[in-house]
Structures are given as C-alpha cells and as structure tokens.
Design a protein around this motif. Structure first.
Motif, PDB file in Angstrom:
ATOM      1  N   ALA A 157       0.735  -0.904  -0.364  1.00  0.00           N
ATOM      2  CA  ALA A 157      -0.049  -0.281  -0.176  1.00  0.00           C
ATOM      3  C   ALA A 157       0.946   1.541   0.107  1.00  0.00           C
ATOM      4  CB  ALA A 157      -1.129  -0.322   1.326  1.00  0.00           C
ATOM      5  N   ASP A 158       0.389   2.417  -0.709  1.00  0.00           N
ATOM      6  CA  ASP A 158       0.878   3.521  -0.723  1.00  0.00           C
ATOM      7  C   ASP A 158       1.534   4.192   0.422  1.00  0.00           C
ATOM      8  OD1 ASP A 158       0.776   3.833  -3.515  1.00  0.00           O
ATOM      9  OD2 ASP A 158      -1.097   4.945  -4.062  1.00  0.00           O
ATOM     10  N   ASP A 159       0.595   4.446   1.929  1.00  0.00           N
ATOM     11  CA  ASP A 159       1.409   4.349   2.491  1.00  0.00           C
ATOM     12  C   ASP A 159       1.290   3.823   3.984  1.00  0.00           C
ATOM     13  OD1 ASP A 159      -1.094   2.610   3.341  1.00  0.00           O
ATOM     14  OD2 ASP A 159      -2.209   3.726   4.133  1.00  0.00           O
ATOM     15  N   TRP A 160       1.987   2.736   3.199  1.00  0.00           N
ATOM     16  CA  TRP A 160       3.228   1.772   4.237  1.00  0.00           C
ATOM     17  C   TRP A 160       4.742   2.252   3.779  1.00  0.00           C
ATOM     18  CZ3 TRP A 160       3.008  -4.466   3.976  1.00  0.00           C
ATOM     19  CH2 TRP A 160       1.407  -4.258   4.433  1.00  0.00           C
ATOM     20  N   LEU A 161       5.542   2.397   4.860  1.00  0.00           N
ATOM     21  CA  LEU A 161       6.408   2.961   5.104  1.00  0.00           C
ATOM     22  C   LEU A 161       8.089   3.232   3.479  1.00  0.00           C
ATOM     23  CD1 LEU A 161       8.756   4.735   6.638  1.00  0.00           C
ATOM     24  CD2 LEU A 161       9.800   2.593   7.701  1.00  0.00           C
ATOM     25  N   ASN A 198       9.920  14.033   8.243  1.00  0.00           N
ATOM     26  CA  ASN A 198      10.688  14.117   9.199  1.00  0.00           C
ATOM     27  C   ASN A 198      10.197  12.300   9.907  1.00  0.00           C
ATOM     28  OD1 ASN A 198      10.000  16.831   9.675  1.00  0.00           O
ATOM     29  ND2 ASN A 198       8.505  17.243  10.623  1.00  0.00           N
ATOM     30  N   MET A 199      11.309  12.151  10.922  1.00  0.00           N
ATOM     31  CA  MET A 199      11.435  10.765  10.730  1.00  0.00           C
ATOM     32  C   MET A 199      12.224  10.786  12.561  1.00  0.00           C
ATOM     33  SD  MET A 199      12.751   7.817   8.292  1.00  0.00           S
ATOM     34  CE  MET A 199      12.018   6.862   8.740  1.00  0.00           C
ATOM     35  N   THR A 200      11.699   9.231  13.337  1.00  0.00           N
ATOM     36  CA  THR A 200      12.490   9.279  14.646  1.00  0.00           C
ATOM     37  C   THR A 200      13.926   8.959  14.487  1.00  0.00           C
ATOM     38  OG1 THR A 200      12.521   7.259  14.771  1.00  0.00           O
ATOM     39  CG2 THR A 200      10.307   7.977  15.796  1.00  0.00           C
ATOM     40  N   PRO A 201      14.916   9.031  15.318  1.00  0.00           N
ATOM     41  CA  PRO A 201      16.548   8.573  15.430  1.00  0.00           C
ATOM     42  C   PRO A 201      16.306   7.174  14.320  1.00  0.00           C
ATOM     43  CG  PRO A 201      15.529   9.787  17.496  1.00  0.00           C
ATOM     44  CD  PRO A 201      14.377   9.171  17.058  1.00  0.00           C
ATOM     45  N   GLY A 202      15.732   6.399  14.340  1.00  0.00           N
ATOM     46  CA  GLY A 202      15.803   5.460  12.761  1.00  0.00           C
ATOM     47  C   GLY A 202      16.794   4.070  13.634  1.00  0.00           C
ATOM     48  N   GLU A 203      16.999   4.186  15.035  1.00  0.00           N
ATOM     49  CA  GLU A 203      17.728   3.064  15.374  1.00  0.00           C
ATOM     50  C   GLU A 203      17.292   1.903  15.874  1.00  0.00           C
ATOM     51  OE1 GLU A 203      20.356   5.813  18.641  1.00  0.00           O
ATOM     52  OE2 GLU A 203      17.867   5.551  19.215  1.00  0.00           O
ATOM     53  N   GLN A 204      15.782   2.330  15.930  1.00  0.00           N
ATOM     54  CA  GLN A 204      15.047   0.971  15.763  1.00  0.00           C
ATOM     55  C   GLN A 204      15.314  -0.382  13.920  1.00  0.00           C
ATOM     56  OE1 GLN A 204      13.411   4.076  15.102  1.00  0.00           O
ATOM     57  NE2 GLN A 204      11.726   3.633  14.537  1.00  0.00           N
ATOM     58  N   GLU A 216      19.171   2.880   8.237  1.00  0.00           N
ATOM     59  CA  GLU A 216      20.033   2.384   7.761  1.00  0.00           C
ATOM     60  C   GLU A 216      19.088   2.145   6.200  1.00  0.00           C
ATOM     61  OE1 GLU A 216      22.458  -1.550   7.332  1.00  0.00           O
ATOM     62  OE2 GLU A 216      21.714  -1.257   8.929  1.00  0.00           O
ATOM     63  N   LEU A 217      17.577   1.470   6.544  1.00  0.00           N
ATOM     64  CA  LEU A 217      17.173   1.077   4.937  1.00  0.00           C
ATOM     65  C   LEU A 217      16.448   2.665   4.429  1.00  0.00           C
ATOM     66  CD1 LEU A 217      13.932  -0.355   3.902  1.00  0.00           C
ATOM     67  CD2 LEU A 217      13.191   0.401   6.047  1.00  0.00           C
ATOM     68  N   THR A 218      16.445   3.623   5.269  1.00  0.00           N
ATOM     69  CA  THR A 218      16.246   5.364   5.109  1.00  0.00           C
ATOM     70  C   THR A 218      17.484   4.937   4.166  1.00  0.00           C
ATOM     71  OG1 THR A 218      15.013   5.682   6.323  1.00  0.00           O
ATOM     72  CG2 THR A 218      15.600   7.482   4.793  1.00  0.00           C
ATOM     73  N   ASN A 242      20.487   6.121  -1.181  1.00  0.00           N
ATOM     74  CA  ASN A 242      21.225   6.029  -1.990  1.00  0.00           C
ATOM     75  C   ASN A 242      20.558   5.054  -3.465  1.00  0.00           C
ATOM     76  OD1 ASN A 242      23.490   6.612  -0.625  1.00  0.00           O
ATOM     77  ND2 ASN A 242      23.865   4.944   0.491  1.00  0.00           N
ATOM     78  N   ILE A 243      19.820   4.189  -3.940  1.00  0.00           N
ATOM     79  CA  ILE A 243      19.600   3.843  -4.798  1.00  0.00           C
ATOM     80  C   ILE A 243      18.619   5.023  -6.174  1.00  0.00           C
ATOM     81  CG2 ILE A 243      16.970   2.246  -5.625  1.00  0.00           C
ATOM     82  CD1 ILE A 243      17.784   0.217  -3.364  1.00  0.00           C
TER      83      ILE A 243
END
Length: 306
Positions: free
Chosen positions: A175-179, A194-200, A239-241, A246-247
C-alpha cells in the motif's frame, strides 16, 4: 488439480500467494472478490482464477467448488487508524465463522490463517512462539482470538491448521501509505519528512520469499501449529532509509532523523525466531535484500510516475 481458496486475494499478501501458486499447474485458485474490487495486483493471473462474488451467496458457491485448501489472508481494519476500532475488528470474527463452516462442509485438508507480531504485544529482541502473547491493540487481541478459534475448530474437525505470525515484510505492490513507498516518494520528490532517530531494527522479509515459504506449507506435509514467519536479518530504519536514498540518488534529501521522539515503550528490535518453521518446510530461502529493495524502489517510482 488441487483447488485452493484464497481470501483477500486483491490485497498485498493474498495476491503474492496467488502468484506463487499460479506458477504450478497442479493448483486451481478460487478467490473471493467484491463487484468493485480493484484487481490490479492480480492482473497477470486474472484469467486463471475462479472468481466468487462475496456480495452474493458466496458460501454456497465455494462449497460447490469444493476447495481442499483454504488460505485466509483477508482482514479488515489493518490501517493504523482502524487497529483499535472494535467494530472493524469484530467483523473479522464474523467472517472467520462463515469461512470455518465452509471448511468443515467441504472437508478441507488444510486451513492457513495469518497472525501478527502484534499478538505478542510490547517486546524487543528476537522472540519465538513460546514468548508470552500479551496484545495491547484491539487488532492484536482479535488476531489472538482468531488463532484460538482456528486451532480448536480445526482439531475438532480433522483439518490441518497453520497460524502464521507475520513480522515485517515488503514488496512491489504494498500500500502507498506503508513506510517504504512513503520514503520513496518523499526522497524522489525532494520533500521533507520527519522521522525518529531511526535506530529501531525490523526484520524485513521480501514478500515473494514469504509467499514461496507459504507455498511450501501448502504443498508439503507440515505439522499443524503456530509459526513465526520472519526474516533472519534485521535492519535499522536509518540504514533502510539510507539504502533507499543511495538507490534513488536525489539531488538532495530532506529526511529529518530525530525530529520525532520515540513513542513510550518504543521497541528497538522486532524480529521473530523462525527456527520452528524451518524445521518443518523443505525450503526457507531468502533472496538478496539489497537487490530486492532496489527492485521495489524502481517499481514504486515507475508505477507512480515519479
């Protein structure tokens, strides 16, 4: 041919399961749909499916078709805004009752249902099926109840049953509204996000790998029970972001890590121990994550004309 009924076939997971089955000529797919259902996820296999209109007397139609295996991937109230909506979640129990009645009437050999990591409630780390099931959302509660109903009903009626607790997964047609689609659009269009620090960290499994594992459960002699279905590898959101950045290689990126605080009791590592399922299926393979992510990103860009 073995007839397989799939509910929720127009959804992200259901469509991929159908695609995996379609590659094998030994299976005939039966699917429920509404008159106005959007079949875009199934466009390549529409003509191969026996369609049953859910708005009519679908139970009788399915009984006449006599499916041997039922794959129940339909679920109402999946979006975050509906996960604590009791009415939306109760609808799932009403539908499950009808589906199990059909399974009993046709003497189905297997019944597959899909649970969620939400059944475990708040946790952090790699957990197996013996971890306490303490759901905190209405969605998680109804999933837990559904698993208990399926287990008891199928045992009483001689049906092999499987409750697969899904952890994070991704793919081209989500779905378009997934991450991941949200990130791809924001990064491609140089929009601020805006995101959290992204460590999870989350254990993302590619949906085609996931559907192939489900296909192995359908075709193999697997012991009835509850199984975690999770990737072996976890990746942090930061890391995912960065991989997606990079892609795409945008001229600039406006992802603001740390702009949002972690919520209270934020789990920092969500991953399922899948060793129980690995002991049962003949093949539990995961393809290359980086290549799969690149394929997904490029698909989203093309589909949305970004």
């Amino acid at each position: 041919m073995t007839k397989v009924l799939i509910t929720g076939i127009t959804g992200f997971l259901g469509a991929e399961i159908a695609q995996a089955l379609s590659f094998n000529s030994n299976y005939q797919i039966i699917a429920l749909k509404r008159e106005k259902s959007d079949l875009w996820r199934c466009k390549d296999i529409v003509s191969e499916i026996i369609w049953v209109d859910i708005s009519s007397n679908w139970e009788e139609s399915v009984i006449n078709l006599k499916p041997e295996i039922i794959v129940h991937s339909a679920w109402s109230g999946v979006s975050s805004k509906d996960r604590d909506d009791w009415e939306a979640q109760f609808d799932n129990l009403f539908f499950l009752r009808k589906l199990l009645s059909v399974a009993k009437t046709v003497r189905a050999k297997k019944f597959l249902g899909f649970g969620s990591q939400a059944e475990y409630g708040v946790f952090s780390g790699i957990i197996d099926e013996d971890h306490p099931v303490l759901p905190v959302s209405t969605y998680g509660v109804i999933k837990k109840i559904s698993s208990q109903i399926i287990e008891s009903f199928c045992q009483q009626n001689g049906i092999n049953w499987y409750w697969l607790r899904l952890f994070s997964f991704f793919g081209e047609k989500e779905a378009d509204d997934w991450l991941i689609p949200t990130l791809v659009k924001s990064i491609s269009e140089n929009k601020e996000m805006n995101m959290t620090p992204g460590e999870q960290k989350y254990a993302y499994m590619y949906v085609k790998d996931l559907s192939n594992i489900i296909f192995n459960i359908i075709k193999s002699d697997v012991k009835s029970g509850i199984y975690n279905l999770s990737s072996d590898k976890a990746i942090s959101l930061i890391e995912l972001t960065n991989k997606i950045i990079n892609i795409i290689q945008p001229s600039s990126s406006y992802i603001n890590f740390g702009a949002i605080r972690y919520r209270e009791n934020q789990p920092m590592h969500i991953q399922g121990d899948n060793s129980k399922l690995k002991e049962q299926v003949n093949s539990f393979e995961e393809t290359d994550f980086n290549q799969n992510l690149e394929n997904v990103v490029n698909y989203i860009i093309k589909r949305n004309n970004i």
